[in-house]
Each structure stands twice: as structure tokens, then as C-alpha cells.
Scaffold this motif. Structure first.
Motif, PDB file in Angstrom:
ATOM      1  N   ALA A  20      -1.916  -4.238  -0.643  1.00  0.00           N
ATOM      2  CA  ALA A  20      -1.880  -4.992  -1.569  1.00  0.00           C
ATOM      3  C   ALA A  20      -1.759  -4.826  -3.043  1.00  0.00           C
ATOM      4  O   ALA A  20      -0.946  -5.250  -3.831  1.00  0.00           O
ATOM      5  N   LEU A  21      -2.250  -3.780  -3.469  1.00  0.00           N
ATOM      6  CA  LEU A  21      -2.168  -3.222  -4.810  1.00  0.00           C
ATOM      7  C   LEU A  21      -0.800  -2.739  -5.024  1.00  0.00           C
ATOM      8  O   LEU A  21      -0.154  -2.980  -6.211  1.00  0.00           O
ATOM      9  N   ILE A  22      -0.242  -2.048  -4.065  1.00  0.00           N
ATOM     10  CA  ILE A  22       1.161  -1.491  -4.349  1.00  0.00           C
ATOM     11  C   ILE A  22       2.272  -2.677  -4.534  1.00  0.00           C
ATOM     12  O   ILE A  22       3.104  -2.504  -5.078  1.00  0.00           O
ATOM     13  N   ASN A  23       1.960  -3.650  -3.716  1.00  0.00           N
ATOM     14  CA  ASN A  23       2.829  -4.789  -3.798  1.00  0.00           C
ATOM     15  C   ASN A  23       2.528  -5.924  -4.850  1.00  0.00           C
ATOM     16  O   ASN A  23       3.274  -6.826  -4.964  1.00  0.00           O
ATOM     17  N   ASP A  24       1.629  -5.532  -5.629  1.00  0.00           N
ATOM     18  CA  ASP A  24       0.961  -6.539  -6.810  1.00  0.00           C
ATOM     19  C   ASP A  24       1.665  -6.077  -8.009  1.00  0.00           C
ATOM     20  O   ASP A  24       0.979  -5.471  -8.787  1.00  0.00           O
ATOM     21  N   PHE A  25       3.139  -6.429  -8.226  1.00  0.00           N
ATOM     22  CA  PHE A  25       3.821  -5.809  -9.472  1.00  0.00           C
ATOM     23  C   PHE A  25       2.797  -6.392 -10.691  1.00  0.00           C
ATOM     24  O   PHE A  25       3.181  -5.606 -11.801  1.00  0.00           O
ATOM     25  N   LEU A  36       5.014  -1.183 -19.990  1.00  0.00           N
ATOM     26  CA  LEU A  36       4.853  -2.238 -20.923  1.00  0.00           C
ATOM     27  C   LEU A  36       4.932  -3.649 -20.450  1.00  0.00           C
ATOM     28  O   LEU A  36       4.458  -4.557 -21.043  1.00  0.00           O
ATOM     29  N   GLU A  37       5.316  -3.744 -19.292  1.00  0.00           N
ATOM     30  CA  GLU A  37       5.663  -5.073 -18.500  1.00  0.00           C
ATOM     31  C   GLU A  37       6.064  -4.873 -16.959  1.00  0.00           C
ATOM     32  O   GLU A  37       6.761  -3.803 -16.621  1.00  0.00           O
ATOM     33  N   SER A  38       5.352  -5.789 -16.369  1.00  0.00           N
ATOM     34  CA  SER A  38       5.609  -5.746 -14.734  1.00  0.00           C
ATOM     35  C   SER A  38       5.698  -6.964 -14.266  1.00  0.00           C
ATOM     36  O   SER A  38       4.719  -8.062 -14.807  1.00  0.00           O
ATOM     37  N   LYS A  39       6.616  -7.419 -13.359  1.00  0.00           N
ATOM     38  CA  LYS A  39       6.575  -8.734 -12.692  1.00  0.00           C
ATOM     39  C   LYS A  39       7.321  -8.707 -11.462  1.00  0.00           C
ATOM     40  O   LYS A  39       8.077  -7.818 -11.346  1.00  0.00           O
ATOM     41  N   LYS A  40       6.813  -9.591 -10.598  1.00  0.00           N
ATOM     42  CA  LYS A  40       7.526  -9.978  -9.189  1.00  0.00           C
ATOM     43  C   LYS A  40       8.668 -10.681  -9.720  1.00  0.00           C
ATOM     44  O   LYS A  40       8.551 -11.929 -10.359  1.00  0.00           O
TER      45      LYS A  40
END
Length: 141
Positions: A20-25, A36-40
Motif C-alpha cells: 500500500a505504501l509503495i503504491n501511495d504516490f 518535491l512533488e508526488s502524485k498519482k
């Protein structure tokens, strides 16, 4: 020249929590060094997720878009766009009898010529270890 990094480490958590953490962008920007930024971006299913990451490294910003394919407790990551000439990575999670999970992370990549001068193996190992340890710290919170 293709560069490689791999690390195997036991986490005191079940594989579902780690996956779940790995796939939680969305959460990466909160704990990954230099992120600096991360998003699905999109998801066709729970098995196929597109994500976007921006990293600040050496006074520059590098954007990375990936496609993560999950199969059981394995995640394969391929670059869609970004700074690498080639890039692939994977997470392999193996449940252990003790209730822990062995996490095996590996990455192979090729940098453009202008970035290769910074890519000493010792630096790659240091960044890779910080990256995996950042995940471990989140699991152990």
C-alpha cells in the motif's frame, strides 16, 4: 553504461501494508529524500498505476513519470518519461514466518551523458539505501 542498485531488507510489517505504501504516490513527497512533488496520475486498476515524481538534485529539478504494475506482492516500475535513457525497478515482497516481510528492491538505469559524471557507484548505493530506509521509517512509524 547501465547502473544497478539492489537491497534486501526485512521490515516488521505485513506485505499488504508495504505494498500500500509503495503504491501511495501521494505520500512520497512527505518522506522521500529530495522529493518535491508526488502524485498519482491515473489508474486503470489496482494493478496498473501511473505516477509522477519531481526530485530536487544538485540544484536541478528532475521530473519522473512511471507506470507501476503490481502482480501479487511484486511491483515492476518502468519510466514513461523522465531523465533516464533507460529505467526499470522492482519491489519483491516475501512474507516471513515471524510476521515480518523481506523487501527486495532493485533498480537498473542509464543516465544521459551529462549526468553520468555524478553517477559513481558509491553515490548510487548511498541514495538507494536512503530511499529504501525512508520506506522502512514510514512502516515503523
Amino acid at each position: 553504461m547501465l547502473k544497478n542498485f539492489e537491497l534486501s531488507q526485512d521490515f516488521q510489517a505485513d506485505p499488504e501494508s508495504i505494498l500500500a505504501l509503495i503504491n501511495d504516490f501521494e505520500s512520497y513527497k512527505k518522506f522521500l529524500p529530495g522529493c518535491l512533488e508526488s502524485k498519482k496520475l491515473s489508474s486503470d486498476s489496482d494493478q496498473l498505476i501511473r505516477g509522477f515524481l519531481a526530485f530536487g538534485i544538485l540544484n536541478n529539478t528532475y521530473e519522473f513519470e512511471s507506470l507501476n504494475k503490481t502482480d501479487g506482492y511484486n511491483v515492476k516500475i518502468d519510466q514513461v518519461s523522465g531523465p533516464f535513457s533507460e529505467f526499470s525497478a522492482s519491489w519483491v515482497l516475501t512474507s516471513l514466518d515471524s510476521g515480518a516481510t523481506n523487501v527486495f528492491f532493485q533498480v537498473s538505469f542509464k543516465l544521459p551523458l551529462y549526468l553520468q559524471i555524478f553517477a559513481r557507484q558509491s553515490m548510487i548505493n548511498s541514495i538507494g539505501e536512503k530511499f529504501v530506509n525512508a520506506f522502512a521509517d514510514q512502516i515503523n512509524v
